[in-house]
Design a protein around this motif. Structure first.
Motif, PDB file in Angstrom:
ATOM      1  N   ALA A 216       6.092 -28.136   2.918  1.00 18.11           N
ATOM      2  CA  ALA A 216       6.743 -28.460   4.125  1.00 18.11           C
ATOM      3  C   ALA A 216       7.835 -27.550   4.676  1.00 18.11           C
ATOM      4  O   ALA A 216       7.841 -27.520   6.357  1.00 18.11           O
ATOM      5  N   ARG A 217       8.631 -27.530   3.883  1.00 14.52           N
ATOM      6  CA  ARG A 217       9.579 -25.955   4.894  1.00 14.52           C
ATOM      7  C   ARG A 217       9.069 -24.648   4.690  1.00 14.52           C
ATOM      8  O   ARG A 217       9.664 -24.174   5.925  1.00 14.52           O
ATOM      9  N   LEU A 218       8.083 -24.191   4.346  1.00 16.17           N
ATOM     10  CA  LEU A 218       7.396 -23.250   4.639  1.00 16.17           C
ATOM     11  C   LEU A 218       7.348 -23.369   5.776  1.00 16.17           C
ATOM     12  O   LEU A 218       7.086 -22.988   7.131  1.00 16.17           O
ATOM     13  N   VAL A 219       6.387 -24.362   6.152  1.00 15.10           N
ATOM     14  CA  VAL A 219       5.750 -24.882   7.889  1.00 15.10           C
ATOM     15  C   VAL A 219       6.943 -24.931   8.797  1.00 15.10           C
ATOM     16  O   VAL A 219       7.233 -24.633  10.153  1.00 15.10           O
ATOM     17  N   ALA A 220       8.185 -25.377   8.043  1.00 16.28           N
ATOM     18  CA  ALA A 220       9.226 -26.498   9.271  1.00 16.28           C
ATOM     19  C   ALA A 220       9.627 -24.645   9.465  1.00 16.28           C
ATOM     20  O   ALA A 220      10.998 -24.660  10.279  1.00 16.28           O
ATOM     21  N   ASP A 221      10.073 -23.859   8.089  1.00  8.54           N
ATOM     22  CA  ASP A 221      10.731 -22.544   8.990  1.00  8.54           C
ATOM     23  C   ASP A 221      10.165 -21.381   9.748  1.00  8.54           C
ATOM     24  O   ASP A 221      10.500 -20.312  10.127  1.00  8.54           O
ATOM     25  N   GLY A 222       8.643 -21.856  10.046  1.00  2.72           N
ATOM     26  CA  GLY A 222       7.703 -20.857  10.487  1.00  2.72           C
ATOM     27  C   GLY A 222       7.120 -19.817   9.886  1.00  2.72           C
ATOM     28  O   GLY A 222       6.303 -18.816  10.582  1.00  2.72           O
ATOM     29  N   ARG A 223       7.263 -20.232   8.664  1.00  4.58           N
ATOM     30  CA  ARG A 223       6.151 -19.192   7.440  1.00  4.58           C
ATOM     31  C   ARG A 223       5.093 -19.424   7.146  1.00  4.58           C
ATOM     32  O   ARG A 223       4.536 -18.769   7.127  1.00  4.58           O
ATOM     33  N   ALA A 224       4.931 -20.422   7.710  1.00  2.00           N
ATOM     34  CA  ALA A 224       3.054 -20.800   7.848  1.00  2.00           C
ATOM     35  C   ALA A 224       3.607 -21.839   9.074  1.00  2.00           C
ATOM     36  O   ALA A 224       3.680 -22.113   9.309  1.00  2.00           O
ATOM     37  N   ALA A 225       2.256 -21.552   9.714  1.00  2.00           N
ATOM     38  CA  ALA A 225       1.481 -21.929  11.034  1.00  2.00           C
ATOM     39  C   ALA A 225       1.214 -23.954  10.200  1.00  2.00           C
ATOM     40  O   ALA A 225       1.439 -24.624  11.369  1.00  2.00           O
ATOM     41  N   ALA A 226       1.111 -23.477   9.117  1.00  4.44           N
ATOM     42  CA  ALA A 226       0.383 -25.199   9.305  1.00  4.44           C
ATOM     43  C   ALA A 226       0.539 -25.165   7.541  1.00  4.44           C
ATOM     44  O   ALA A 226       1.010 -24.424   6.544  1.00  4.44           O
ATOM     45  N   GLY A 227       0.188 -27.304   7.053  1.00  6.20           N
ATOM     46  CA  GLY A 227       0.397 -27.141   5.828  1.00  6.20           C
ATOM     47  C   GLY A 227      -0.747 -28.156   5.469  1.00  6.20           C
ATOM     48  O   GLY A 227      -0.517 -28.839   5.850  1.00  6.20           O
ATOM     49  N   ILE A 228      -1.428 -27.980   4.055  1.00 11.24           N
ATOM     50  CA  ILE A 228      -2.056 -28.921   3.101  1.00 11.24           C
ATOM     51  C   ILE A 228      -1.518 -28.901   1.726  1.00 11.24           C
ATOM     52  O   ILE A 228      -1.169 -28.119   1.425  1.00 11.24           O
ATOM     53  N   ILE A 229      -1.435 -30.485   2.256  1.00 10.54           N
ATOM     54  CA  ILE A 229      -0.732 -31.487   0.602  1.00 10.54           C
ATOM     55  C   ILE A 229      -1.956 -32.433   0.129  1.00 10.54           C
ATOM     56  O   ILE A 229      -2.542 -33.115   0.248  1.00 10.54           O
ATOM     57  N   ILE A 230      -2.096 -31.649  -1.619  1.00 10.75           N
ATOM     58  CA  ILE A 230      -2.969 -33.349  -2.097  1.00 10.75           C
ATOM     59  C   ILE A 230      -1.950 -33.712  -3.543  1.00 10.75           C
ATOM     60  O   ILE A 230      -1.826 -32.825  -4.027  1.00 10.75           O
TER      61      ILE A 230
ATOM     62  N   ASN B 187       1.583 -30.551  11.351  1.00 18.51           N
ATOM     63  CA  ASN B 187       1.652 -29.343  11.316  1.00 18.51           C
ATOM     64  C   ASN B 187       1.282 -29.313   9.730  1.00 18.51           C
ATOM     65  O   ASN B 187       1.195 -28.094   9.368  1.00 18.51           O
ATOM     66  N   VAL B 188       1.063 -30.777   8.896  1.00 15.07           N
ATOM     67  CA  VAL B 188       1.411 -30.838   7.415  1.00 15.07           C
ATOM     68  C   VAL B 188       0.072 -31.932   7.549  1.00 15.07           C
ATOM     69  O   VAL B 188       0.365 -33.047   8.174  1.00 15.07           O
ATOM     70  N   LEU B 189      -0.847 -31.679   6.849  1.00 19.91           N
ATOM     71  CA  LEU B 189      -1.736 -32.320   6.544  1.00 19.91           C
ATOM     72  C   LEU B 189      -1.863 -32.623   5.375  1.00 19.91           C
ATOM     73  O   LEU B 189      -1.522 -32.044   4.040  1.00 19.91           O
ATOM     74  N   THR B 190      -2.337 -33.831   4.718  1.00 21.98           N
ATOM     75  CA  THR B 190      -1.904 -33.948   3.515  1.00 21.98           C
ATOM     76  C   THR B 190      -3.631 -35.126   3.095  1.00 21.98           C
ATOM     77  O   THR B 190      -3.949 -35.742   3.940  1.00 21.98           O
TER      78      THR B 190
END
Length: 237
Positions: free
Chosen positions: A137-151, A189-192
């Motif tokens: 989530a922090r990578l997405v919030a900081d703009g270092r990733a366009a999206a995130g996936i957490i499993i 912007n984040v998928l779990t």
């Protein structure tokens, strides 16, 4: 017409720039969120730019330009590329329950031509999902990733953690309809994902649908803006 991204003028209501009761236009955070990373966003001189919109512009490295739109000949052929360019970067993370599925999805993301930033875990040994969910989530919030996936096992806990990070809109998706809806309507912007609830075949379909579904904007923009306004109330308290 009250706003434009680089060469293009943005009309109401899809641009997210709405008139106030006094007739003055307002630039919302939702409009900034739908602008490409590192781009320029032009707004009319009398436009009210909300504090949340300014914060979002800073986070996404978007330059707000106030005034009349310059002639096409005065605008560069393309906006400068963000540095680093995160538009095709997906941050991924999993606890031990999602480790195997993460490994499979990393390979699939590479097939889809995404750059993957893997925050762990890197073995099936037991770890705590909040640590991995926060890292993504922090990578997405900081703009270092366009999206995130957490499993994790069910995907629920990771969604809860990710949504504590300002700027993140995490969605637990379990079928193609929820994946599509979370992107088009909720600008997720984040998928779990829950590794114990879905198989690898469905997981791949969900990931592809989720990543390829564009943000709908329009009537959904003001509702997503209200989601972010709730977050801001607590940040300022």
């Amino acid at each position: 017409m009250v706003a434009t991204e680089t060469k293009h003028q943005t009309d109401l209501p899809n641009g997210g720039v709405a008139p106030t009761r006094a007739g003055r236009a307002v630039l919302s955070a939702a409009a900034v969120q739908s602008t490409a990373l590192g781009a320029e966003l032009w707004v009319a001189a009398d436009t009210l730019i909300t504090p949340l919109a300014r914060e979002e512009a800073e986070r996404r490295r978007i330059t707000l330009r106030v005034g009349d739109v310059p002639a096409a000949s005065a605008i560069p052929a393309a906006a400068p590329a963000p540095s680093p360019d995160a538009s095709r970067t997906v941050a991924v993370g999993a606890d031990h329950g999602g480790f195997e599925l993460k490994t499979l999805l990393k390979a699939y993301l590479a097939e889809l031509a995404y750059t993957v930033t893997d925050v762990g875990c890197f073995s099936p040994e037991a770890v705590d999902y909040p640590d991995l969910a926060y890292a993504v989530a922090r990578l997405v919030a900081d703009g270092r990733a366009a999206a995130g996936i957490i499993i994790d096992g069910a995907g629920i806990g990771s969604a809860m953690v990710a949504n504590k990070v300002p700027g993140v809109r995490a969605a637990l998706c379990y079928d193609l309809s929820s994946a599509l809806n979370s992107r088009e309507h909720n600008h997720a912007n984040v998928l779990t994902l829950g590794a114990s609830l879905i198989g690898p075949g469905l997981a791949r379909q969900i990931v592809k649908t989720w990543l390829e579904t564009p943000w709908g904007g329009g009537r959904h923009a003001k509702r997503v803006a209200k989601i972010m306004q709730v977050e801001q109330r607590f940040l300022k308290s």
